[in-house]
Design a protein around this motif. Structure first.
Motif, mmCIF file in Angstrom:
data_model
loop_
_atom_site.group_PDB
_atom_site.id
_atom_site.type_symbol
_atom_site.label_atom_id
_atom_site.label_comp_id
_atom_site.label_asym_id
_atom_site.label_seq_id
_atom_site.Cartn_x
_atom_site.Cartn_y
_atom_site.Cartn_z
ATOM 1 N N LYS A 198 8.776 8.284 36.694
ATOM 2 C CA LYS A 198 8.073 9.260 35.862
ATOM 3 C C LYS A 198 7.303 8.583 34.729
ATOM 4 N N ALA A 199 7.894 7.541 34.165
ATOM 5 C CA ALA A 199 7.215 6.807 33.097
ATOM 6 C C ALA A 199 5.952 6.134 33.625
ATOM 7 N N ALA A 200 6.039 5.579 34.842
ATOM 8 C CA ALA A 200 4.862 4.940 35.452
ATOM 9 C C ALA A 200 3.782 5.970 35.753
ATOM 10 N N GLN A 201 4.193 7.163 36.201
ATOM 11 C CA GLN A 201 3.222 8.222 36.468
ATOM 12 C C GLN A 201 2.541 8.682 35.187
ATOM 13 N N MET A 202 3.293 8.739 34.102
ATOM 14 C CA MET A 202 2.706 9.141 32.823
ATOM 15 C C MET A 202 1.701 8.097 32.320
ATOM 16 N N ASP A 203 1.914 6.838 32.698
ATOM 17 C CA ASP A 203 0.982 5.779 32.311
ATOM 18 C C ASP A 203 -0.244 5.743 33.210
ATOM 19 N N GLY A 204 -0.291 6.632 34.203
ATOM 20 C CA GLY A 204 -1.462 6.721 35.073
ATOM 21 C C GLY A 204 -1.403 5.857 36.308
ATOM 22 N N ALA A 205 -0.234 5.291 36.661
ATOM 23 C CA ALA A 205 -0.117 4.455 37.856
ATOM 24 C C ALA A 205 -0.201 5.325 39.111
ATOM 25 N N SER A 206 -0.955 4.845 40.106
ATOM 26 C CA SER A 206 -1.076 5.572 41.359
ATOM 27 C C SER A 206 0.197 5.415 42.179
ATOM 28 N N LEU A 207 0.362 6.295 43.184
ATOM 29 C CA LEU A 207 1.571 6.253 44.014
ATOM 30 C C LEU A 207 1.711 4.931 44.765
ATOM 31 N N PRO A 208 0.653 4.409 45.415
ATOM 32 C CA PRO A 208 0.803 3.094 46.069
ATOM 33 C C PRO A 208 1.202 1.986 45.099
ATOM 34 N N ARG A 209 0.636 2.023 43.879
ATOM 35 C CA ARG A 209 0.964 0.988 42.902
ATOM 36 C C ARG A 209 2.414 1.118 42.422
ATOM 37 N N ILE A 210 2.899 2.354 42.317
ATOM 38 C CA ILE A 210 4.296 2.562 41.921
ATOM 39 C C ILE A 210 5.233 1.976 42.965
ATOM 40 N N TYR A 211 4.922 2.223 44.247
ATOM 41 C CA TYR A 211 5.780 1.699 45.312
ATOM 42 C C TYR A 211 5.704 0.180 45.386
ATOM 43 N N MET A 212 4.502 -0.376 45.332
ATOM 44 C CA MET A 212 4.342 -1.818 45.483
ATOM 45 C C MET A 212 4.799 -2.588 44.255
ATOM 46 N N GLY A 213 4.629 -2.010 43.078
ATOM 47 C CA GLY A 213 4.943 -2.751 41.866
ATOM 48 C C GLY A 213 6.300 -2.466 41.259
ATOM 49 N N ILE A 214 6.889 -1.302 41.593
ATOM 50 C CA ILE A 214 8.152 -0.917 40.950
ATOM 51 C C ILE A 214 9.260 -0.683 41.984
#
Length: 302
Positions: A198-214
């Motif tokens: 949720k914090a990553a989404q609030m920072d504007g991270a896209s779904l692919p970037r959330i999966y690949m980076g987090i």
């Protein structure tokens, strides 16, 4: 003769109570000790003898191992194992993580998809091999169906092609095991801390970037567990190969497990078969021991 009193029977019960769990597991532990570790030691001993059809307990040193590594068929089996293991593990991991990410989106058909892909794990490798043998048989399965539908030029003869037969074993193995890998990854994905996402989404991270980076980096231990399990399955693959190709055409799908069986029971070379079995054990141990060491060290650090 004095009868035991209630107090004495209660005392006996109190003394036995702490050891009940040990008494329950003692029979299975004894059976495992004899029929697993005992036979491993027996096989190791036989590998240093000149046993043929029947055991011969005269030691001859490492001659069976020298003979084993001088055989071209053993080298073919090792090469096939590397090809099969690499493709089997890689494709299972790829399909497993993709399906797990798909199901992690809470799609409507999640239950049906999960059931469909997990169902093959309920089958034995003998059943899987026999089924795919029918499907890939040019005179019975997929190729014949295409001809009956009017595509008479279609050809899919991998099962009888020495250059492609090994890939049919990979295909059948992936079909059976990728669902299990999917279940491992899905459980790991569902265990990721949602607050971080949720914090990553609030920072504007896209779904692919959330999966690949987090998310995916956070489940690296599951990747290691999946690789160890799949590698173990690949090394001891026997029934799938026997049911699907029988090790053929020729020796094109020969693996160490089928080599061991042929040498021990078809060629009456028990000592040589035992030597190949010990090499397989060393391969499995080389995979499992570092994994267990890393797991135990990680727990101590925690």
């Amino acid at each position: 003769m004095a009868k035991p009193t209630i107090a004495s029977s209660g005392g006996i019960r109190a003394r036995i109570q702490p050891h009940i769990s040990k008494l329950v597991v003692a029979p299975s532990f004894a059976i495992s000790l004899v029929f697993v570790y005992g036979f491993i030691l027996w096989t190791a001993y036989i590998s240093f003898t000149k046993s043929r059809m029947l055991p011969n307990f005269d030691l001859i040193g490492i001659k069976q191992y020298v003979k084993l590594w001088s055989m071209s068929r053993w080298h073919v089996a090792i090469e096939n194992l590397f090809v099969f293991s690499g493709l089997f593990i890689g494709i299972c991991l790829l399909i497993g993580i993709v399906l797990a990410i798909l199901l992690d989106q809470r799609i409507r058909a999640e239950g049906a998809i999960r059931t469909i892909f997990l169902y093959p794990m309920a089958l034995s490798f003998i059943v899987t091999g026999t089924t795919w043998k029918w499907i890939l048989n040019p005179g019975l399965g997929f190729e014949k169906t295409m001809h009956e539908l009017g595509w008479t030029s279609f050809s899919f003869d991998w099962l009888i092609d020495p250059e492609m037969a090994l890939y049919t074993v990979v295909l059948a193995g992936v079909w059976q095991s990728s669902g299990f890998v999917m279940a491992l990854f899905l459980a790991a994905l569902r265990g990721v801390d949602q607050d971080i996402i949720k914090a990553a989404q609030m920072d504007g991270a896209s779904l692919p970037r959330i999966y690949m980076g987090i998310i995916i980096p956070s489940i690296r231990p599951v990747f290691l567990s999946a690789i160890v399990i799949l590698a173990h399955l690949a090394v001891k693959s026997f029934d799938l190969v026997i049911a699907l190709t029988g090790g053929g055409p020729g020796t094109s799908t020969d693996l160490p497990a089928t080599f061991m069986y042929v040498m021990t029971f078809n060629r009456n070379q028990m000592g040589l078969g035992a030597a190949s079995a010990m090499m397989m054990l060393c391969t499995v141990m080389a995979i499992i021991v570092p994994y267990l060491y890393s797991e135990l060290r990680g727990r101590k650090n925690v």
